[in-house]
Design a protein around this motif. Structure first.
Motif, PDB file in Angstrom:
ATOM      1  N   ALA A 158       0.831  -1.196   0.000  1.00 42.73           N
ATOM      2  CA  ALA A 158       0.000   0.000   0.000  1.00 42.73           C
ATOM      3  C   ALA A 158       0.868   1.249   0.000  1.00 42.73           C
ATOM      4  CB  ALA A 158      -0.927  -0.015   1.212  1.00 42.73           C
ATOM      5  N   GLU A 159       2.002   1.182   0.695  1.00 36.69           N
ATOM      6  CA  GLU A 159       2.876   2.354   0.773  1.00 36.69           C
ATOM      7  C   GLU A 159       3.483   2.675  -0.592  1.00 36.69           C
ATOM      8  OE1 GLU A 159       1.833   0.964   4.518  1.00 36.69           O
ATOM      9  OE2 GLU A 159       2.913  -0.195   2.993  1.00 36.69           O
ATOM     10  N   LYS A 160       3.981   1.662  -1.290  1.00 39.69           N
ATOM     11  CA  LYS A 160       4.518   1.900  -2.629  1.00 39.69           C
ATOM     12  C   LYS A 160       3.418   2.400  -3.567  1.00 39.69           C
ATOM     13  CE  LYS A 160       7.835   1.440  -5.854  1.00 39.69           C
ATOM     14  NZ  LYS A 160       7.192   1.367  -7.144  1.00 39.69           N
ATOM     15  N   PHE A 161       2.215   1.912  -3.371  1.00 38.58           N
ATOM     16  CA  PHE A 161       1.074   2.322  -4.188  1.00 38.58           C
ATOM     17  C   PHE A 161       0.882   3.836  -4.100  1.00 38.58           C
ATOM     18  CE2 PHE A 161      -2.897   0.681  -6.201  1.00 38.58           C
ATOM     19  CZ  PHE A 161      -3.613   1.866  -6.269  1.00 38.58           C
ATOM     20  N   VAL A 162       0.826   4.381  -2.884  1.00 43.22           N
ATOM     21  CA  VAL A 162       0.544   5.812  -2.761  1.00 43.22           C
ATOM     22  C   VAL A 162       1.764   6.667  -3.111  1.00 43.22           C
ATOM     23  CG1 VAL A 162      -1.310   5.441  -1.096  1.00 43.22           C
ATOM     24  CG2 VAL A 162       1.006   5.883  -0.263  1.00 43.22           C
ATOM     25  N   LEU A 163       2.975   6.147  -2.884  1.00 42.70           N
ATOM     26  CA  LEU A 163       4.164   6.876  -3.322  1.00 42.70           C
ATOM     27  C   LEU A 163       4.155   7.036  -4.839  1.00 42.70           C
ATOM     28  CD1 LEU A 163       6.889   5.215  -1.070  1.00 42.70           C
ATOM     29  CD2 LEU A 163       6.175   7.614  -0.985  1.00 42.70           C
ATOM     30  N   ASP A 164       3.846   5.971  -5.541  1.00 45.26           N
ATOM     31  CA  ASP A 164       3.796   6.036  -7.001  1.00 45.26           C
ATOM     32  C   ASP A 164       2.631   6.892  -7.481  1.00 45.26           C
ATOM     33  OD1 ASP A 164       5.967   4.335  -7.050  1.00 45.26           O
ATOM     34  OD2 ASP A 164       4.771   2.536  -7.439  1.00 45.26           O
ATOM     35  N   ALA A 165       1.476   6.753  -6.825  1.00 49.11           N
ATOM     36  CA  ALA A 165       0.316   7.559  -7.211  1.00 49.11           C
ATOM     37  C   ALA A 165       0.617   9.045  -7.076  1.00 49.11           C
ATOM     38  CB  ALA A 165      -0.897   7.176  -6.366  1.00 49.11           C
ATOM     39  N   ASP A 166       1.441   9.391  -6.101  1.00 49.93           N
ATOM     40  CA  ASP A 166       1.854  10.782  -5.927  1.00 49.93           C
ATOM     41  C   ASP A 166       2.638  11.256  -7.144  1.00 49.93           C
ATOM     42  OD1 ASP A 166       1.971  12.981  -3.852  1.00 49.93           O
ATOM     43  OD2 ASP A 166       4.119  12.736  -4.182  1.00 49.93           O
ATOM     44  N   GLN A 167       3.518  10.406  -7.659  1.00 52.59           N
ATOM     45  CA  GLN A 167       4.286  10.771  -8.845  1.00 52.59           C
ATOM     46  C   GLN A 167       3.418  10.796 -10.099  1.00 52.59           C
ATOM     47  OE1 GLN A 167       7.636  11.899  -8.901  1.00 52.59           O
ATOM     48  NE2 GLN A 167       6.876  12.063  -6.799  1.00 52.59           N
ATOM     49  N   LEU A 168       2.416   9.908 -10.155  1.00 51.77           N
ATOM     50  CA  LEU A 168       1.472   9.963 -11.275  1.00 51.77           C
ATOM     51  C   LEU A 168       0.718  11.286 -11.277  1.00 51.77           C
ATOM     52  CD1 LEU A 168      -0.111   6.374 -11.299  1.00 51.77           C
ATOM     53  CD2 LEU A 168       1.778   7.253 -12.689  1.00 51.77           C
ATOM     54  N   SER A 169       0.407  11.783 -10.085  1.00 52.01           N
ATOM     55  CA  SER A 169      -0.270  13.073  -9.978  1.00 52.01           C
ATOM     56  C   SER A 169       0.578  14.183 -10.590  1.00 52.01           C
ATOM     57  CB  SER A 169      -0.571  13.374  -8.505  1.00 52.01           C
ATOM     58  OG  SER A 169      -1.081  14.681  -8.340  1.00 52.01           O
ATOM     59  N   VAL A 227       3.278  13.128   0.090  1.00 53.90           N
ATOM     60  CA  VAL A 227       4.049  12.155   0.875  1.00 53.90           C
ATOM     61  C   VAL A 227       5.484  12.588   1.155  1.00 53.90           C
ATOM     62  CG1 VAL A 227       2.691  10.142   0.157  1.00 53.90           C
ATOM     63  CG2 VAL A 227       4.619  10.893  -1.250  1.00 53.90           C
ATOM     64  N   VAL A 228       5.924  13.690   0.588  1.00 52.35           N
ATOM     65  CA  VAL A 228       7.316  14.108   0.751  1.00 52.35           C
ATOM     66  C   VAL A 228       7.452  15.030   1.964  1.00 52.35           C
ATOM     67  CG1 VAL A 228       9.171  15.456  -0.295  1.00 52.35           C
ATOM     68  CG2 VAL A 228       7.892  13.828  -1.679  1.00 52.35           C
ATOM     69  N   GLU A 229       8.469  14.790   2.764  1.00 54.33           N
ATOM     70  CA  GLU A 229       8.757  15.632   3.933  1.00 54.33           C
ATOM     71  C   GLU A 229       9.311  16.976   3.466  1.00 54.33           C
ATOM     72  OE1 GLU A 229       8.752  17.101   7.217  1.00 54.33           O
ATOM     73  OE2 GLU A 229       8.750  14.950   7.663  1.00 54.33           O
ATOM     74  N   ASP A 230       8.639  18.075   3.848  1.00 52.17           N
ATOM     75  CA  ASP A 230       9.118  19.386   3.409  1.00 52.17           C
ATOM     76  C   ASP A 230       9.127  20.419   4.540  1.00 52.17           C
ATOM     77  OD1 ASP A 230       6.414  19.739   3.733  1.00 52.17           O
ATOM     78  OD2 ASP A 230       6.010  20.336   1.662  1.00 52.17           O
ATOM     79  N   THR A 245      10.132   8.620   4.390  1.00 47.34           N
ATOM     80  CA  THR A 245       9.109   8.695   3.352  1.00 47.34           C
ATOM     81  C   THR A 245       8.093   7.564   3.472  1.00 47.34           C
ATOM     82  OG1 THR A 245      10.680   9.766   1.861  1.00 47.34           O
ATOM     83  CG2 THR A 245       8.742   8.786   0.861  1.00 47.34           C
ATOM     84  N   VAL A 246       8.546   6.364   3.838  1.00 44.83           N
ATOM     85  CA  VAL A 246       7.609   5.253   3.990  1.00 44.83           C
ATOM     86  C   VAL A 246       6.630   5.532   5.128  1.00 44.83           C
ATOM     87  CG1 VAL A 246       7.420   2.788   4.496  1.00 44.83           C
ATOM     88  CG2 VAL A 246       9.239   3.611   3.000  1.00 44.83           C
ATOM     89  N   TRP A 247       7.109   6.177   6.198  1.00 41.25           N
ATOM     90  CA  TRP A 247       6.201   6.549   7.289  1.00 41.25           C
ATOM     91  C   TRP A 247       5.134   7.507   6.769  1.00 41.25           C
ATOM     92  CZ3 TRP A 247       4.568  11.013   9.645  1.00 41.25           C
ATOM     93  CH2 TRP A 247       3.921  10.881  10.879  1.00 41.25           C
ATOM     94  N   HIS A 248       5.545   8.487   5.999  1.00 34.95           N
ATOM     95  CA  HIS A 248       4.573   9.431   5.425  1.00 34.95           C
ATOM     96  C   HIS A 248       3.593   8.702   4.504  1.00 34.95           C
ATOM     97  CE1 HIS A 248       5.912  13.301   6.952  1.00 34.95           C
ATOM     98  NE2 HIS A 248       7.168  12.948   6.726  1.00 34.95           N
ATOM     99  N   ALA A 249       4.117   7.741   3.737  1.00 28.24           N
ATOM    100  CA  ALA A 249       3.234   6.977   2.852  1.00 28.24           C
ATOM    101  C   ALA A 249       2.209   6.192   3.652  1.00 28.24           C
ATOM    102  CB  ALA A 249       4.057   6.041   1.969  1.00 28.24           C
ATOM    103  N   HIS A 250       2.645   5.614   4.773  1.00 25.26           N
ATOM    104  CA  HIS A 250       1.707   4.870   5.622  1.00 25.26           C
ATOM    105  C   HIS A 250       0.608   5.797   6.155  1.00 25.26           C
ATOM    106  CE1 HIS A 250       0.448   1.503   8.071  1.00 25.26           C
ATOM    107  NE2 HIS A 250       0.436   2.296   9.138  1.00 25.26           N
ATOM    108  N   GLN A 251       0.985   7.019   6.529  1.00 23.90           N
ATOM    109  CA  GLN A 251      -0.007   7.985   6.988  1.00 23.90           C
ATOM    110  C   GLN A 251      -0.971   8.351   5.863  1.00 23.90           C
ATOM    111  OE1 GLN A 251      -0.008   8.583  10.350  1.00 23.90           O
ATOM    112  NE2 GLN A 251       1.657   7.122  10.135  1.00 23.90           N
TER     113      GLN A 251
END
Length: 492
Positions: free
Chosen positions: A374-385, A433-436, A450-456
């Protein structure tokens, strides 16, 4: 129930597509096309355990020896001419219809992994609960415009009937377009029958309600399951992604040119066969591209050669006049680390340069497709955005820059400018999902990665997820169909 002939998305389609890259010269592209014709004419392609297919080929002038089909030069390409350059795949919610081959790529999730990377349990077998979770994420992520098919393989369900559970999950958890089963002809029939119930059709003339993945047994072979599923979907007017499996050094030649020639031969044979079944059947030129590490046997993604293969195949698809499918955020990494990020970013950019129309494995891909998370899913979806935002064109109002400059003047700043205050957040894309935060704030928070942010992000999406509206009588009809078919299958 009639469906619109064009996608309602047309009102919000981007202003202009990012021009794809033509990596091959005209002479080199023509040379590879000629090599593909030679492969089909002199080496041939197998249609295994499928005498009806052999008879169809023989009837249009091909030579058949055993299960090998030899296509005269030009025959396959001539048949491909009736394949459409673009088509609309409909969704249960008409506002989510997609045009494949249109102004922007259609993005679909990972397909087929049997394992899941669990933040607690680690790598384990995928279960139906994982499939349902990924379905909810696919629905909730706006950058995922197509719900895909087998987002993971629910190994806790019986193999013979799990396609029915997945179809029902697609209909009840998402209202985006989706893919039918292609692991068995009966499952393809079930998928078509299910879609007719979902969309309210009783006749045989259907718009495109489903797409299906037809994997070629590279090198140069269609097994009976794939060719028979291709027949069923083409006959019903449904879309097929006819995909070469080009692992350079394993299932394809080790050179880019050789892999291109083989993949082109395989795909045009598949597209031509679909047109033999039904002239005008919608198809997508598919490619799974990677290379083999000859030291370890591992798949390599985003290498210079794989990037060249992906981009050049897109050029060949455009020359053929059909939509192109490539991968998205592909990686051989075992977890969502720097390796995964670099490789996924390279794969995603290669697909963009290739002019991808249908991006399968757009998000959630790990371990060369053996696993998802699920974490990789939302990380990638962020880049698709971010990718889809790039396709929006440059759309600032005319004269906006001059107005802002007049307000600020030389030596000023734009922090308090009217344009910044009114539209700054909307104008600038921001990752979810990126820490800024400043270093001190991040340090005080425990230095989350970043994985922690993805989990959130996963948790937030699931908390706000809303299932799509589905009429109770339509849901009851789908559930009755699934129950009936399970009973029939179990009785044998």
């Amino acid at each position: 129930m009639p469906l619109p002939s064009s996608s309602p998305h047309s009102a919000v389609q981007p202003m202009g597509r990012i021009p794809p890259c033509d990596l091959l010269s005209e002479a080199k592209a023509a040379e590879i096309e000629a090599e593909a014709e030679t492969i089909l004419a002199e080496i041939g392609i197998n249609f295994a355990d499928h005498p009806e297919a052999l008879a169809r080929w023989q009837a249009v002038g091909a030579q058949v020896q055993g299960e090998r089909v030899y296509l005269p030069r030009g025959l396959a390409r001539k048949l491909c001419q009736t394949a459409p350059a673009r088509f609309v795949q409909h969704a249960a919610n008409p506002a989510r219809d997609v045009e494949i081959g249109g102004a922007r790529p259609v993005t679909a999730p990972v397909y087929g992994p049997p394992f899941v990377q669990d933040p607690v349990a680690g790598r384990r077998d995928a279960r139906f609960g994982d499939f349902q979770l990924l379905m909810r994420l696919a629905q909730a992520c706006d950058s995922v415009t197509h719900a895909g098919g087998t987002l993971c393989e629910p190994t806790d369900l019986p193999l013979e009937t799990r396609h029915l559970d997945m179809l029902l999950a697609h209909a009840t958890l998402s209202d985006k377009p989706f893919m039918g089963a292609s692991t068995d002809p009966e499952r393809a029939r079930d998928s078509i029958a299910f879609a007719k119930i979902l969309f309210g059709y009783e006749g045989t003339e259907l718009p495109v309600l489903l797409s299906a993945l037809i994997n070629i047994g590279s090198p140069l072979s269609f097994d009976a399951t794939m060719s028979r599923c291709l027949e069923l979907y083409a006959q019903a007017g449904q879309a097929t992604v006819i995909s070469a499996y080009a692992i350079m050094g394993a299932t394809a030649p080790v050179t880019v040119e050789g892999a291109l020639a083989q993949a082109l031969a395989e795909v045009i044979a598949g597209i031509a066969y679909a047109q033999l079944i039904r002239s005008g059947a919608p198809v997508i030129f598919g490619l799974y591209a990677s290379a083999l590490d000859l030291r370890t046997g591992a798949s390599i993604f985003a290498s210079p050669e794989v990037t060249q293969l992906t981009i050049a195949a897109g050029q060949l698809a455009r020359r053929l006049g059909v939509p192109y499918r490539a991968g998205g955020c592909l990686t051989g990494a075992f977890q969502s680390d720097a390796h995964a990020g670099y490789e996924a970013a390279g794969s995603l950019w290669a697909s963009q340069l290739a002019g991808v129309d249908f991006m399968l494995h757009g998000c959630g891909w790990l371990e060369s497709g053996l696993a998802t998370s699920a974490e990789k899913f939302v990380l990638d979806a962020d880049q698709l955005s971010a990718m889809l935002r790039q396709y929006g064109g440059i759309a600032a109002p005319s004269g906006a820059a001059l107005a802002a400059l007049r307000e600020v003047g030389p030596g000023g700043h734009y922090l308090g400018a009217q344009e910044t205050l009114a539209e700054g957040q909307a104008r600038l894309w921001k990752s979810e999902v990126v820490e800024d935060r400043p270093f001190d704030a991040w340090d005080h928070a425990g230095r989350p990665d970043t994985v922690w942010h993805a989990h959130q992000r996963v948790s937030a999406l699931l908390q706000t997820y809303q299932p799509p509206a589905l009429a109770p009588e339509r849901r009851a009809a789908l559930e009755a169909f699934v129950a009936r078919r399970k009973a029939e299958i179990q009785r044998g």
